[in-house]
Design a protein around this motif. Structure first.
Motif, PDB file in Angstrom:
ATOM      1  N   ILE A 266       0.845  -1.201   0.000  1.00  0.00           N
ATOM      2  CA  ILE A 266       0.000   0.000   0.000  1.00  0.00           C
ATOM      3  C   ILE A 266       0.880   1.251   0.000  1.00  0.00           C
ATOM      4  CG2 ILE A 266      -1.661   1.351   1.360  1.00  0.00           C
ATOM      5  CD1 ILE A 266      -2.935  -1.257   2.242  1.00  0.00           C
ATOM      6  N   VAL A 269       2.282   1.844  -3.498  1.00  0.00           N
ATOM      7  CA  VAL A 269       1.439   2.163  -4.672  1.00  0.00           C
ATOM      8  C   VAL A 269       0.301   3.141  -4.372  1.00  0.00           C
ATOM      9  CG1 VAL A 269       1.937  -0.070  -5.731  1.00  0.00           C
ATOM     10  CG2 VAL A 269      -0.171   0.199  -4.392  1.00  0.00           C
ATOM     11  N   LYS A 270       0.094   3.458  -3.104  1.00  0.00           N
ATOM     12  CA  LYS A 270      -1.070   4.276  -2.750  1.00  0.00           C
ATOM     13  C   LYS A 270      -1.041   5.618  -3.467  1.00  0.00           C
ATOM     14  CE  LYS A 270      -4.129   5.560   0.890  1.00  0.00           C
ATOM     15  NZ  LYS A 270      -4.449   5.731   2.272  1.00  0.00           N
ATOM     16  N   GLY A 271      -2.204   6.003  -3.929  1.00  0.00           N
ATOM     17  CA  GLY A 271      -2.311   7.303  -4.567  1.00  0.00           C
ATOM     18  C   GLY A 271      -2.026   7.270  -6.056  1.00  0.00           C
ATOM     19  N   SER A 272      -1.377   6.190  -6.536  1.00  0.00           N
ATOM     20  CA  SER A 272      -1.156   6.144  -7.980  1.00  0.00           C
ATOM     21  C   SER A 272      -2.490   5.910  -8.678  1.00  0.00           C
ATOM     22  CB  SER A 272      -0.124   5.075  -8.342  1.00  0.00           C
ATOM     23  OG  SER A 272      -0.491   3.834  -7.800  1.00  0.00           O
TER      24      SER A 272
ATOM     25  N   PRO B  46      -4.962  -1.810  -3.355  1.00  0.00           N
ATOM     26  CA  PRO B  46      -3.906  -1.197  -2.533  1.00  0.00           C
ATOM     27  C   PRO B  46      -3.633   0.261  -2.895  1.00  0.00           C
ATOM     28  CG  PRO B  46      -3.008  -2.897  -3.988  1.00  0.00           C
ATOM     29  CD  PRO B  46      -4.490  -2.994  -4.082  1.00  0.00           C
ATOM     30  N   LYS B  47      -3.921   0.629  -4.131  1.00  0.00           N
ATOM     31  CA  LYS B  47      -3.731   2.031  -4.523  1.00  0.00           C
ATOM     32  C   LYS B  47      -4.680   2.946  -3.745  1.00  0.00           C
ATOM     33  CE  LYS B  47      -2.264   1.064  -9.267  1.00  0.00           C
ATOM     34  NZ  LYS B  47      -2.658   1.173 -10.677  1.00  0.00           N
ATOM     35  N   LEU B  48      -5.761   2.364  -3.272  1.00  0.00           N
ATOM     36  CA  LEU B  48      -6.748   3.128  -2.519  1.00  0.00           C
ATOM     37  C   LEU B  48      -6.617   2.879  -1.023  1.00  0.00           C
ATOM     38  CD1 LEU B  48      -9.641   2.151  -4.906  1.00  0.00           C
ATOM     39  CD2 LEU B  48      -8.902   4.511  -4.516  1.00  0.00           C
TER      40      LEU B  48
END
Ligand code: TPP
Ligand code: SF4
Lengths: 274, 377
Positions: A266, A269-272, B46-48
């Motif tokens: 997380i 990659v979060k926010g991508s 996981p991006k969120l």
């Protein structure tokens, strides 16, 4: 101080429990609450999850977030809880049939993932709730209602199974050695990873009666006389260990924990762009 | 921001809809033709800050999704025939323990392993009766990629609103078909979150229903320490042997859906005003039915179409009304006759019902529906 633990962690209005007089399950359940107490865990953040069986009725008596699931599936439900909210301390209680027969697949995979769940298997070597059928831990040649001529299945060693499958903390105790249960559960909860504590229980009603093991006193006496702590065992000869079984801490290692590893993904990659 | 116009698969639209609805946890086991739903969830969640886990089997998939839902997350699992069979026991668990979860079944040919890559509508009755015992069922059935998005959002909303598992009954065609879709903005969507208790933890009765028959649901870990079980239980959540409580509980669970039917049910009608024949159709078959209807209309045959969007609960009042006005209802299905049993129950006393069934793993073509209508008229 049993009464204090009962007052603090049991749902008083649900007592007395449904277990038969002399059943080892109550001792084990109390020993688990002692470990929770020692660690000073916030009850609001403790989740106790079970499957179906006599042992799996334990969560109903405990004043935490409690989940009584379907037969064999406790660890799969618990995996969802822990992964969704890693802040929760997740404790799973299951019977030997629940965990190693119908739930065997979930069991080995929870071990393999090393997800931070502490599991206590109440092993009474029989299916208690359904009236005494043989389980994957019934010793050879012992009897159950579905093994009237003696069981020919080779039993699982639950601890070896867990260790081989990847659990990072593994230990065994008995309902006689209640303090050791507490100690192992305490260490298991502290372990950041999958912990398995096998607690040998006694089922006088079915296993005891079917196999002429005497009453609860004799069965607990048997536990006392046949259990040898691993540290003591290391100094004993094979002859001295004949017919005995080991208790104590068998494995205590550190490996990457599942929810922490997921958090790393997380963070990466979060926010991508979704 | 400009609207997202994309060429998209049904399975992809399902994930987009789920995320738009607030899905932050997915657990499942791969199976054709649903696998893309897992793959895209694995990539996007996981991006969120959400979570994805591939479990050891489908039973574990739904179990983990139910567990995660108890912590407050909106959760989903997706599968196809063999996996849908495996999930049944825990669908019943979610129903009696009243835990919101969305279960997607991208139907393929059965029974057993059947024809893994071929479409089917063979699980429609399993959706209704697959898990043992009387229980509430909400099942939605999309017939386009865009509708898959919309109905996935709706599935989450209904699961949250009624604290119950909701089934999204897709099929291989809808799952794998690509269509150009324009997805709505987040602001255009109505998103429902479960009703959480407002009382103090000591006053919380986890299974005491409010007026709409749904009890407020607390998240594990927020101070409301309560018990959840698949045994018959009273308002406190603890097991009960009372026959009266058993009766009340099962009736309330079923009535939660039955008595709120008006809010839950939706369907689509086309050309029903003057129709002599109605095609009762759902899922991918509705697409062929629409073409058949248009072709026959051009020839002057008065054909209409009735498409349940919620297949369960079944939109029976409206169908009964229409049945009184038409000569025939034709029911094409990619099974040997499942939803037609409901049509016969509801409309059989008013009109003639004709079946058109196909289980050769091919879709039903418009020509086949046209031929059937011409034959029976
Ligand atoms: C799917 C399913 N299969 C079978 C059962 C019946 N069942 C209930 S408990 C149980 C075995 C319990 O034995 P164990 O897990 O060893 O726990 P114990 O009762 O001995 O504590 C069985 C077979 C069930 N509830 N669900
Ligand atoms: S049947 Fe056996 S395991 Fe179950 S409560 Fe009685 S003694 Fe304990």
């Amino acid at each position: 101080m049993p009464s204090q633990l009962v007052e603090k962690y049991f749902r008083a209005d649900k007592l007395p429990q449904i277990w038969c007089p002399g059943c080892g399950h109550g001792i084990i359940t109390r020993a688990i609450t002692a470990a929770i107490d020692d660690l000073g865990l916030d009850p609001d953040k403790v989740c106790v999850v079970s499957g179906i069986g006599c042992s799996s009725r334990a969560p109903g008596y405990l004043d935490f977030n409690t989940l009584h699931t379907t037969h064999g599936r406790a660890l799969a439900f618990a995996t969802g809880i822990k992964l969704a909210n890693p802040e929760l301390k997740v404790i799973v209680v299951m019977g030997d049939g629940d965990s190693t027969a119908i739930g065997g697949n979930h069991f080995i995979h929870a071990c393999r993932r090393n997800i931070d769940i502490t599991t206590i298997i109440y092993n009474n070597n029989i299916y208690g709730m359904t009236g005494g059928q043989y389980s994957p831990t019934t010793p050879r040649l012992e009897k159950g209602t579905t093994a009237p001529y003696g069981n020919i299945d080779k039993p699982f060693d639950v601890c070896n199974l867990a260790a081989a499958a990847g659990a990072t903390y593994v230990g065994r105790s008995t309902s006689y050695h209640a303090n050791l249960i507490t100690q192992l559960v305490r260490n298991g909860i502290k372990n950041e990873g999958f912990s398995l504590i096998e607690a040998i229980s006694d089922c006088p009603t079915y296993y005891g009666r079917k196999n002429k093991k005497g009453g609860p006193v004799e069965m607990i006496q048997w536990q006392k006389e046949h259990a040898v702590n691993v540290t003591a065992a290391s100094k004993m000869t094979p002859e001295q260990l004949e017919g005995k079984f080991l208790i104590g801490e068998f494995k205590n290692t550190t490996e990457p924990e599942y929810t922490k590893e997921y958090q790393k993904i997380i963070d990466r990659v979060k926010g991508s762009d979704v | 921001m400009s609207k997202k116009v994309k060429l998209m698969q049904g399975n992809e639209a399902c994930v987009e809809g789920a995320i738009a609805a607030g899905m932050r946890f997915y657990a499942g086991y791969p199976i054709t033709p649903s696998t893309e739903i897992a793959e895209l969830s694995a990539e996007k969640l996981p991006k969120l800050g959400g979570k994805f886990i591939q479990m050891e089997d489908e039973i574990g998939g739904i179990a983990a999704a139910i567990g995660a839902s108890l912590t407050g997350a909106k959760t989903m699992t997706a599968t196809s025939g063999p996996g849908f069979s495996l999930k049944q026991e825990n669908i019943g668990y979610a129903a009696i323990a009243e835990i919101p979860v969305v279960i997607v079944d991208v139907q393929r040919s059965g029974p057993s392993t059947g024809q893994p890559t071929s479409p089917s509508q063979g699980d429609m009755m399993q959706a209704k009766w697959g898990t043992h015992g009387d229980h509430p069922v909400i099942a939605l059935c999309p017939s386009s990629v865009r509708e898959t998005f919309d109905l996935t959002v709706k599935a989450f909303n209904l699961a949250e609103k009624y604290r119950t598992p909701v089934l999204l009954m897709m099929d291989e065609v809808i799952g794998h078909m690509r269509e150009k879709v324009e997805l709505p903005e987040a602001s255009e969507l109505e998103i429902v979150d479960r009703n959480r208790p407002s009382c103090a933890p000591e006053d919380y009765l986890p299974y005491k229903a409010e007026e709409n028959l749904v009890p407020p649901m607390a998240d594990f870990g927020t101070g409301y320490r309560y018990h959840v079980t698949g045994l018959v239980h009273d308002e406190t959540g603890f097991p009960s042997n009372s026959t009266e409580i058993a009766d009340q509980l099962v009736r309330r669970l079923v009535n939660k859906v039955e008595l709120n039917k008006e809010d839950i049910i939706s369907w689509e009608e086309e050309n029903t005003e003057d129709a002599d024949v109605i095609i009762f159709t759902y899922g991918c078959v509705a697409r062929a039915a629409r073409t058949a209807m248009k072709t026959l209309r051009e020839k002057g045959v008065k054909v209409g179409m009735f498409r349940p969007i919620t297949v369960w609960p079944f939109p029976e009042e409206r169908l009964a009304e229409l049945s009184k006005k038409v000569k025939t209802i034709v029911v094409p299905e990619m099974n040997l006759g499942q939803m037609v049993l409901e049509v016969e129950r509801v409309s059989g006393k008013y009109t003639k019902i004709e079946r058109l069934n196909k289980v050769d793993s091919q879709i039903i073509y418009p020509e086949e529906i046209i031929a059937k209508i011409e034959e029976v008229l």
